[in-house]
Design a protein around this motif. Sequence first.
Motif, PDB file in Angstrom:
ATOM      1  N   PHE A  89       0.723  -1.128   0.047  1.00 57.47           N
ATOM      2  CA  PHE A  89       0.001  -0.109   0.086  1.00 57.47           C
ATOM      3  C   PHE A  89       0.760   1.152  -0.067  1.00 57.47           C
ATOM      4  N   GLY A  90       1.946   1.182   0.848  1.00 59.70           N
ATOM      5  CA  GLY A  90       2.768   2.421   0.913  1.00 59.70           C
ATOM      6  C   GLY A  90       4.282   2.023   1.236  1.00 59.70           C
ATOM      7  N   VAL A  91       5.239   2.910   1.282  1.00 51.01           N
ATOM      8  CA  VAL A  91       6.538   3.013   1.833  1.00 51.01           C
ATOM      9  C   VAL A  91       6.722   4.171   2.821  1.00 51.01           C
ATOM     10  N   ASP A  92       7.868   3.808   3.690  1.00 52.01           N
ATOM     11  CA  ASP A  92       8.096   4.795   4.815  1.00 52.01           C
ATOM     12  C   ASP A  92       9.759   4.884   4.761  1.00 52.01           C
ATOM     13  N   VAL A  93       9.913   6.091   4.868  1.00 54.48           N
ATOM     14  CA  VAL A  93      11.285   6.475   4.823  1.00 54.48           C
ATOM     15  C   VAL A  93      11.831   7.593   5.841  1.00 54.48           C
ATOM     16  N   SER A  94      12.884   7.483   6.399  1.00 53.85           N
ATOM     17  CA  SER A  94      13.537   8.566   7.247  1.00 53.85           C
ATOM     18  C   SER A  94      14.993   8.979   6.877  1.00 53.85           C
ATOM     19  N   SER A  95      15.754   8.008   7.384  1.00 49.16           N
ATOM     20  CA  SER A  95      17.069   8.350   7.371  1.00 49.16           C
ATOM     21  C   SER A  95      17.637   8.141   5.807  1.00 49.16           C
ATOM     22  N   GLY A  96      16.879   7.382   4.820  1.00 51.72           N
ATOM     23  CA  GLY A  96      17.238   7.202   3.509  1.00 51.72           C
ATOM     24  C   GLY A  96      17.010   8.377   2.799  1.00 51.72           C
ATOM     25  N   VAL A  97      16.492   9.528   3.362  1.00 50.24           N
ATOM     26  CA  VAL A  97      16.183  10.793   2.731  1.00 50.24           C
ATOM     27  C   VAL A  97      17.072  11.927   3.170  1.00 50.24           C
ATOM     28  N   GLU A  98      18.370  11.421   3.813  1.00 48.63           N
ATOM     29  CA  GLU A  98      18.729  12.463   4.666  1.00 48.63           C
ATOM     30  C   GLU A  98      20.351  12.382   4.336  1.00 48.63           C
ATOM     31  N   THR A  99      21.047  13.565   4.632  1.00 49.09           N
ATOM     32  CA  THR A  99      22.498  13.690   4.164  1.00 49.09           C
ATOM     33  C   THR A  99      23.144  13.971   5.557  1.00 49.09           C
ATOM     34  N   ASP A 100      23.910  13.492   6.196  1.00 46.54           N
ATOM     35  CA  ASP A 100      24.720  13.898   7.642  1.00 46.54           C
ATOM     36  C   ASP A 100      23.645  13.994   8.595  1.00 46.54           C
ATOM     37  N   GLY A 101      22.577  13.138   8.767  1.00 48.24           N
ATOM     38  CA  GLY A 101      21.483  13.321   9.633  1.00 48.24           C
ATOM     39  C   GLY A 101      20.347  14.360   9.319  1.00 48.24           C
TER      40      GLY A 101
END
Length: 209
Positions: free
Chosen positions: A171-183
């Motif tokens: 149904f969906g995907v969830d991302v956090s750190s994967g769309v970060e650079t150096d936090g």
Amino acid sequence: MKVKICGLKTVKDAKFAAAAGADMVGFVFAKSKRQVTAEQAHEMAKEIPGDCLKVGVFVNPTLEEVLFYKKTVPLDYIQLHGQESAEFVQQVGPAIKAFKVQDGEINGDISAYKDCLILLDAPPKEFEGGSGESFDWEKLQLSDLPKSRLMIAGGLDPQNVTEAIQIFKPFGVDVSSGVETDGIKDTSKIKTFIKNAKGADKHDLSSTQ
């Protein structure tokens, strides 16, 4: 394909995620390096259009705690990463129940949680709520998963989200750190992640590589 950008901490990043096409944005209230207060989440939420759902992330909260944040922010969905019972999940309203996956096994009985979205994630490291690493996708028995309400998390990034969607058809995907650079949230990565995720269910895998 629904996309949730989680761990937002600034109004600027929250507005960008929504404008870039995120269907959900996540605010972490559990102990985490991305933890925000109800007041911070409220400031972000009021700048986000109503069609972008606001999700609060908790680990073993009390009902009073959830209801406070739900009203104060306000929140559309409650995401739970602890040992919350199916009865508790029903009490908090629209919910996303997270389950850890290790060695091809889901830690918990997803069949008991029939009225909410199911989020599969890798085991945590420092904090509950995700490690930023993926679980072994190939080991999981796909036929047992409720795809119409399934969300995938854990180590997703702009490069691998297409493959994850092709495998799980969630149904969906969830991302956090994967769309970060150096936090720090990276607008370029957010934009690319959303573009790739929303294109993944329209093309076969070979055409996206």
